[in-house]
Write a protein that holds these residues in place. Structure first.
Motif, PDB file in Angstrom:
ATOM      1  N   ALA A  78      36.922  38.601  54.417  1.00  0.00           N
ATOM      2  CA  ALA A  78      36.146  38.923  53.218  1.00  0.00           C
ATOM      3  C   ALA A  78      36.573  40.280  52.642  1.00  0.00           C
ATOM      4  N   ARG A  79      36.830  41.250  53.512  1.00  0.00           N
ATOM      5  CA  ARG A  79      37.279  42.571  53.056  1.00  0.00           C
ATOM      6  C   ARG A  79      38.628  42.444  52.347  1.00  0.00           C
ATOM      7  N   ALA A  80      39.551  41.664  52.933  1.00  0.00           N
ATOM      8  CA  ALA A  80      40.877  41.477  52.319  1.00  0.00           C
ATOM      9  C   ALA A  80      40.744  40.796  50.957  1.00  0.00           C
ATOM     10  N   PHE A  81      39.879  39.781  50.882  1.00  0.00           N
ATOM     11  CA  PHE A  81      39.691  39.070  49.612  1.00  0.00           C
ATOM     12  C   PHE A  81      39.058  39.994  48.579  1.00  0.00           C
ATOM     13  N   TYR A  82      38.024  40.738  48.983  1.00  0.00           N
ATOM     14  CA  TYR A  82      37.359  41.682  48.085  1.00  0.00           C
ATOM     15  C   TYR A  82      38.377  42.678  47.531  1.00  0.00           C
ATOM     16  N   ASP A  83      39.187  43.255  48.409  1.00  0.00           N
ATOM     17  CA  ASP A  83      40.211  44.207  47.972  1.00  0.00           C
ATOM     18  C   ASP A  83      41.234  43.522  47.070  1.00  0.00           C
ATOM     19  N   GLY A  84      41.584  42.273  47.393  1.00  0.00           N
ATOM     20  CA  GLY A  84      42.544  41.521  46.601  1.00  0.00           C
ATOM     21  C   GLY A  84      42.066  41.197  45.194  1.00  0.00           C
ATOM     22  N   LEU A  85      40.759  41.216  44.988  1.00  0.00           N
ATOM     23  CA  LEU A  85      40.196  40.944  43.658  1.00  0.00           C
ATOM     24  C   LEU A  85      40.083  42.195  42.782  1.00  0.00           C
ATOM     25  N   ALA A  86      40.417  43.360  43.320  1.00  0.00           N
ATOM     26  CA  ALA A  86      40.208  44.617  42.593  1.00  0.00           C
ATOM     27  C   ALA A  86      40.909  44.626  41.231  1.00  0.00           C
ATOM     28  N   THR A  87      42.188  44.305  41.200  1.00  0.00           N
ATOM     29  CA  THR A  87      42.936  44.358  39.940  1.00  0.00           C
ATOM     30  C   THR A  87      42.432  43.320  38.950  1.00  0.00           C
ATOM     31  N   ARG A  88      42.254  42.087  39.423  1.00  0.00           N
ATOM     32  CA  ARG A  88      41.776  41.035  38.513  1.00  0.00           C
ATOM     33  C   ARG A  88      40.396  41.376  37.966  1.00  0.00           C
ATOM     34  N   SER A  89      39.506  41.818  38.826  1.00  0.00           N
ATOM     35  CA  SER A  89      38.152  42.162  38.384  1.00  0.00           C
ATOM     36  C   SER A  89      38.166  43.281  37.355  1.00  0.00           C
ATOM     37  N   ALA A  90      39.028  44.265  37.569  1.00  0.00           N
ATOM     38  CA  ALA A  90      39.138  45.358  36.596  1.00  0.00           C
ATOM     39  C   ALA A  90      39.702  44.844  35.272  1.00  0.00           C
ATOM     40  N   THR A  91      40.672  43.944  35.360  1.00  0.00           N
ATOM     41  CA  THR A  91      41.316  43.406  34.157  1.00  0.00           C
ATOM     42  C   THR A  91      40.365  42.567  33.315  1.00  0.00           C
ATOM     43  N   ILE A  92      39.589  41.695  33.960  1.00  0.00           N
ATOM     44  CA  ILE A  92      38.718  40.789  33.191  1.00  0.00           C
ATOM     45  C   ILE A  92      37.276  41.297  33.096  1.00  0.00           C
ATOM     46  N   SER A  94      35.059  41.756  35.702  1.00  0.00           N
ATOM     47  CA  SER A  94      34.161  40.938  36.528  1.00  0.00           C
ATOM     48  C   SER A  94      33.652  41.658  37.779  1.00  0.00           C
ATOM     49  N   GLU A  95      33.699  42.969  37.793  1.00  0.00           N
ATOM     50  CA  GLU A  95      33.059  43.715  38.878  1.00  0.00           C
ATOM     51  C   GLU A  95      31.692  44.151  38.379  1.00  0.00           C
ATOM     52  N   VAL A  96      30.666  43.746  39.116  1.00  0.00           N
ATOM     53  CA  VAL A  96      29.290  43.960  38.659  1.00  0.00           C
ATOM     54  C   VAL A  96      28.446  44.490  39.810  1.00  0.00           C
ATOM     55  N   GLN A  97      27.542  45.396  39.501  1.00  0.00           N
ATOM     56  CA  GLN A  97      26.551  45.890  40.461  1.00  0.00           C
ATOM     57  C   GLN A  97      25.269  45.093  40.259  1.00  0.00           C
ATOM     58  N   ALA A  98      24.771  44.477  41.327  1.00  0.00           N
ATOM     59  CA  ALA A  98      23.518  43.718  41.229  1.00  0.00           C
ATOM     60  C   ALA A  98      22.899  43.587  42.616  1.00  0.00           C
ATOM     61  N   ARG A 104      32.644  41.141  42.985  1.00  0.00           N
ATOM     62  CA  ARG A 104      33.903  40.912  42.285  1.00  0.00           C
ATOM     63  C   ARG A 104      34.083  39.401  42.229  1.00  0.00           C
ATOM     64  N   THR A 105      34.247  38.875  41.021  1.00  0.00           N
ATOM     65  CA  THR A 105      34.358  37.435  40.850  1.00  0.00           C
ATOM     66  C   THR A 105      35.737  37.077  40.313  1.00  0.00           C
ATOM     67  N   THR A 106      36.163  35.847  40.601  1.00  0.00           N
ATOM     68  CA  THR A 106      37.470  35.399  40.138  1.00  0.00           C
ATOM     69  C   THR A 106      37.469  35.063  38.651  1.00  0.00           C
ATOM     70  N   GLU A 107      36.297  34.782  38.112  1.00  0.00           N
ATOM     71  CA  GLU A 107      36.121  34.489  36.685  1.00  0.00           C
ATOM     72  C   GLU A 107      34.870  35.205  36.196  1.00  0.00           C
ATOM     73  N   ILE A 108      34.721  35.313  34.896  1.00  0.00           N
ATOM     74  CA  ILE A 108      33.522  35.924  34.317  1.00  0.00           C
ATOM     75  C   ILE A 108      32.329  35.016  34.602  1.00  0.00           C
ATOM     76  N   VAL A 109      31.232  35.593  35.059  1.00  0.00           N
ATOM     77  CA  VAL A 109      30.006  34.828  35.314  1.00  0.00           C
ATOM     78  C   VAL A 109      29.274  34.665  33.986  1.00  0.00           C
TER      79      VAL A 109
END
Length: 141
Positions: A78-92, A94-98, A104-109
């Motif tokens: 999960a840590r590796a996946f979370y870190d792996g989503l950093a660039t995509r989440s920043a680009t689209i 999709s990093e949200v505090q809740a 960090r999501t792979t697509e916009i919620v």
């Protein structure tokens, strides 16, 4: 007047093309295997699903006419996946505090997390990811 009528006919013709249904494919379906290529980020999904499968951390989710199988991993995958989503989440965006977590999501919620792959952290060593497999009705029939 005739010129005006020709312009209207031309516009209707163009609009008809833009709204016409997709053409149907003639002939029988093609059952040839789909060609794939290795991708380094695929490992993030595979490792999470493997851990979830080994731990029995998967379940069915239903929403409207959609059925999904959700795999939940935590710890190192999960840590590796979370870190792996950093660039995509920043680009689209999709990093949200809740709810006290950072997602960090792979697509916009759009409405909720149904059908979206995502990871979240509550800090330190608290990482969880959910990978969604669209099974369709085959899962429940």
């Amino acid at each position: 007047m005739i010129r005006h009528a020709l312009v209207v006919v031309a516009l209707i013709s163009v609009a008809g093309c833009a709204t016409a249904p997709e053409a149907t494919v003639a002939g029988p379906p093609d059952f040839s295997p789909i060609q794939t290529q290795p991708h380094p980020r695929a490992r993030l999904f595979v490792d999470c699903i493997a851990q979830a499968t080994a731990a029995g951390a998967y379940g069915h989710a239903h929403d409207g006419d959609s059925d999904r199988l959700l795999f939940t991993c935590n710890g190192a995958p999960a840590r590796a996946f979370y870190d792996g989503l950093a660039t995509r989440s920043a680009t689209i965006g999709s990093e949200v505090q809740a709810n006290g977590r950072t997602f960090r999501t792979t697509e916009i919620v759009e409405r909720d997390l149904f059908g979206v792959d995502y990871c979240s952290t509550g800090g330190a060593n608290d990482f969880t990811c959910i990978i969604t497999l669209n099974t369709g009705a085959a899962l429940v029939e």
